[in-house]
Design an enzyme around this catalytic site. Structure first.
Site, PDB file in Angstrom:
ATOM      1  N   HIS A  67       4.774  96.439  84.598  1.00 53.16           N
ATOM      2  CA  HIS A  67       3.340  96.545  84.267  1.00 53.16           C
ATOM      3  C   HIS A  67       2.640  95.192  84.432  1.00 53.16           C
ATOM      4  O   HIS A  67       2.761  94.331  83.559  1.00 53.16           O
ATOM      5  CB  HIS A  67       3.185  97.055  82.833  1.00 53.16           C
TER       6      HIS A  67
ATOM      7  N   CYS B 183       4.368 101.684  87.826  1.00 52.26           N
ATOM      8  CA  CYS B 183       5.324 102.469  87.032  1.00 52.26           C
ATOM      9  C   CYS B 183       5.356 103.926  87.511  1.00 52.26           C
ATOM     10  O   CYS B 183       5.824 104.203  88.609  1.00 52.26           O
ATOM     11  CB  CYS B 183       4.991 102.336  85.552  1.00 52.26           C
TER      12      CYS B 183
ATOM     13  N   GLU C 145      -0.427  94.639  84.159  1.00 49.55           N
ATOM     14  CA  GLU C 145      -1.642  94.580  83.345  1.00 49.55           C
ATOM     15  C   GLU C 145      -1.402  94.056  81.929  1.00 49.55           C
ATOM     16  O   GLU C 145      -2.339  93.687  81.243  1.00 49.55           O
ATOM     17  CB  GLU C 145      -2.308  95.967  83.296  1.00 49.55           C
TER      18      GLU C 145
END
Ligand code: XMP
Length: 520
Positions: free
Chosen positions: A176, A87, A178
């Site tokens: 993202h 990001c 994660e």
């Protein structure tokens, strides 16, 4: 700061994203050690240590074109270490390498589809039929690709969504990986860590036991260590670990604030003093806490009073013990990160957590913080290795200020007693219905409102009980848990029928954000 045994690691540079810790946890789940450092700190470093085998640049709330606020050491892009930007991290790599970043015409928040443009090691096994579902959260985007970079994937709003420069080992992704909403996000992290950074598995919480015991013994020598035991997971694991390491040289102090859950003090004394034979000083300070909290309804004042009194009482008892040179604390890695001592990033203060940051330095004791590089789930695994019972290890978190912050308004003995009962019934029902472990944290609260009810032929005018149950990964964000109607009916009946003082039960259906998990 480093682990005493230096391990090869991934270093995550934090630009203030709420997900930075998630990146770290995901990497450790892959069996690879990683640490987090603030972008402020790294900007001052000339060289990166040679145990750093890969860098991840996190997301963050800033814009890459806010030059003054963004501290970024451009030299690190040229140190021949693989770098993955996520990001904001993706945008900063692109900008520094000569690309362009602008505010997007349409922002992208939530689920999105990315389409494969080209093969890459980073996205090996990530796409199914050339597509993958990901989670986005961005208002800016890379609009011009830097020289020598290739596009690996695009989304409808971000044409340069996944990019790479394989010669320089630089990778950038706009989404993202994660967060769990990015279906195969872990594959990207896995590819980066093992195939690009060429790291091998070197980390497991289980393996920490012997190492930590050795470290504690070496540090403490013949001195005594005191430990504030709360009965929660972290301090329990610290106590058990230290008792294994130094036996009777450990003295635990347990302060009963009177704001604990029903029977908690008995359970703690029974487990640690009677079962584990740990030196334990039990201090009943119920009256002191109640008198100091009299007439106080402001949440921050409550927290401060409790924190200060706790420390005063702890100090008083600690001073009575001779030859104490160390204070053991259950500080975890996220505590260090949140209290800014590691990252110093821009996270705003929402509440003053009293047992984060710890006891005062002026006690002239050295700190023993054996868990300070571990995440909560890793502490739980370590606890199991130390033979702590599952009941303690898998307990829901309980805040230092206890029931005081689950009782907005004034705190009275009568209200504490009512709340202890309500909480007891709720938690028992969760356990009886095998829901307790599906929920990250649950509790009952007593609201400072009385409402009218009818029981039998009589009018009642009693307190309102609020139930909160959330699912979460780390307490930073949370969703409310969806109970079946039959469970809600049953728990509401049990509470109202069995507890004098409550005639109405409500369920909190807010997530975090915008609410917090606790009420105060
Ligand atoms: P909030 O209410 O901030 O809570 O969403 C996030 C998590 O932190 C716990 N919490 C505390 N823990 N001391 C603690 O040890 C505190 O002062 C404190 N305040 C909140 C809360 O229970 C939840 O798990």
């Amino acid at each position: 700061m480093h682990l005493e045994d230096r391990l090869n690691k991934i270093l995550i540079i934090d630009f203030g994203s709420q997900f930075t810790q998630l990146i770290a946890r995901k990497i450790r789940e892959l069996g690879v050690y990683c640490e987090i450092i603030s972008h402020n700190k790294i900007s001052k470093k000339k060289y990166l240590d040679d145990d750093i085998k890969g860098l991840i640049l996190s997301g963050g709330p800033l814009n890459v074109y806010q030059n003054k606020k963004v501290k970024f050491n451009k030299k690190i892009l040229n140190q021949n270490i693989p770098i993955l930007g996520i990001c904001f991290g993706h945008q900063i790599i692109s900008k520094v390498m000569g690309g362009k970043v602008k505010q997007s015409k349409s922002r992208e928040f939530g689920l999105a589809k990315v389409k494969q443009v080209k093969n890459s090691i980073l996205t090996k096994n990530f796409f199914t039929k050339g597509e993958s579902n990901v989670w986005m959260s961005h208002a800016d985007e890379v609009t011009k690709l830097p020289k020598n970079f290739d596009v690996i994937a695009k989304s409808s709003n971000s044409k340069l969504c996944v990019v790479e420069n394989t010669k320089k080992n630089l990778y950038g992704i706009q989404f993202h990986p994660e967060v769990t909403h990015t279906n195969k996000g872990k594959i990207i992290l896995k590819n980066f860590v093992f195939d690009i950074c060429k790291l091998r598995k070197n980390w497991s919480a289980k393996d920490q036991k012997a190492k930590l015991i050795k470290e504690v013994r070496k540090k403490v020598g013949n001195s005594k260590v005191i430990c504030a035991l709360s009965g929660g997971v972290d301090s329990s694991v610290v106590a058990k670990l230290l008792s294994k390491a130094i036996g009777k040289k450990l003295i635990c102090i347990f302060v009963n604030t009177g704001l604990l859950r029903k029977n908690e003090e008995k359970q703690v004394v029974n487990t640690f003093k009677n079962k584990f034979k740990i030196n334990l000083i039990y201090v009943n300070a119920e009256k002191d806490f109640l008198s100091k909290l009299k007439n106080i309804s402001d949440p921050e004042k409550k927290r401060k009073i409790i924190g200060n009194l706790f420390i005063k009482i702890f100090e008083k008892y600690a001073k009575k013990i001779k030859n104490v040179k160390f204070l053991a604390q259950g500080t975890l890695y996220p505590d260090l990160i949140e209290s800014k001592s590691v990252t110093g990033s821009q996270t705003s203060k929402i509440k003053s957590h009293h047992n984060v940051g710890g006891l005062p330095k002026k006690m002239n004791l050295n700190l023993v913080e054996p868990l300070k590089y571990l995440f909560k789930d890793e502490v739980r695994k370590l606890g199991l290795e130390l033979n702590l019972n599952k009941e303690i290890i898998s307990r829901h978190p309980f805040p230092g200020p206890g029931l005081a912050i689950r009782m907005p308004g004034l705190i009275t003995k009568e209200k504490i007693n009512i709340l202890k009962e309500a909480d007891y019934y709720f938690i028992k029902a969760l356990k009886d219905n095998k829901l307790y472990h599906k929920i990250w944290q649950a509790y009952a609260a007593l609201l400072p409102v009385k409402t009218v009810g009818v029981m039998g032929d009589n009018r009642t005018y009693e307190y309102l009980c609020l139930l909160r149950a959330i699912t979460s990964e780390d307490g930073m964000t949370a969703d409310f848990f969806e109970f079946k109607k039959t469970f809600m009916q049953s728990i509401s009946n049990q509470i109202v029928n069995n507890i004098r003082g409550i005639n109405r039960v409500v369920y909190d259906v807010t997530s975090k954000p915008p609410s917090t998990i606790e009420l105060e």
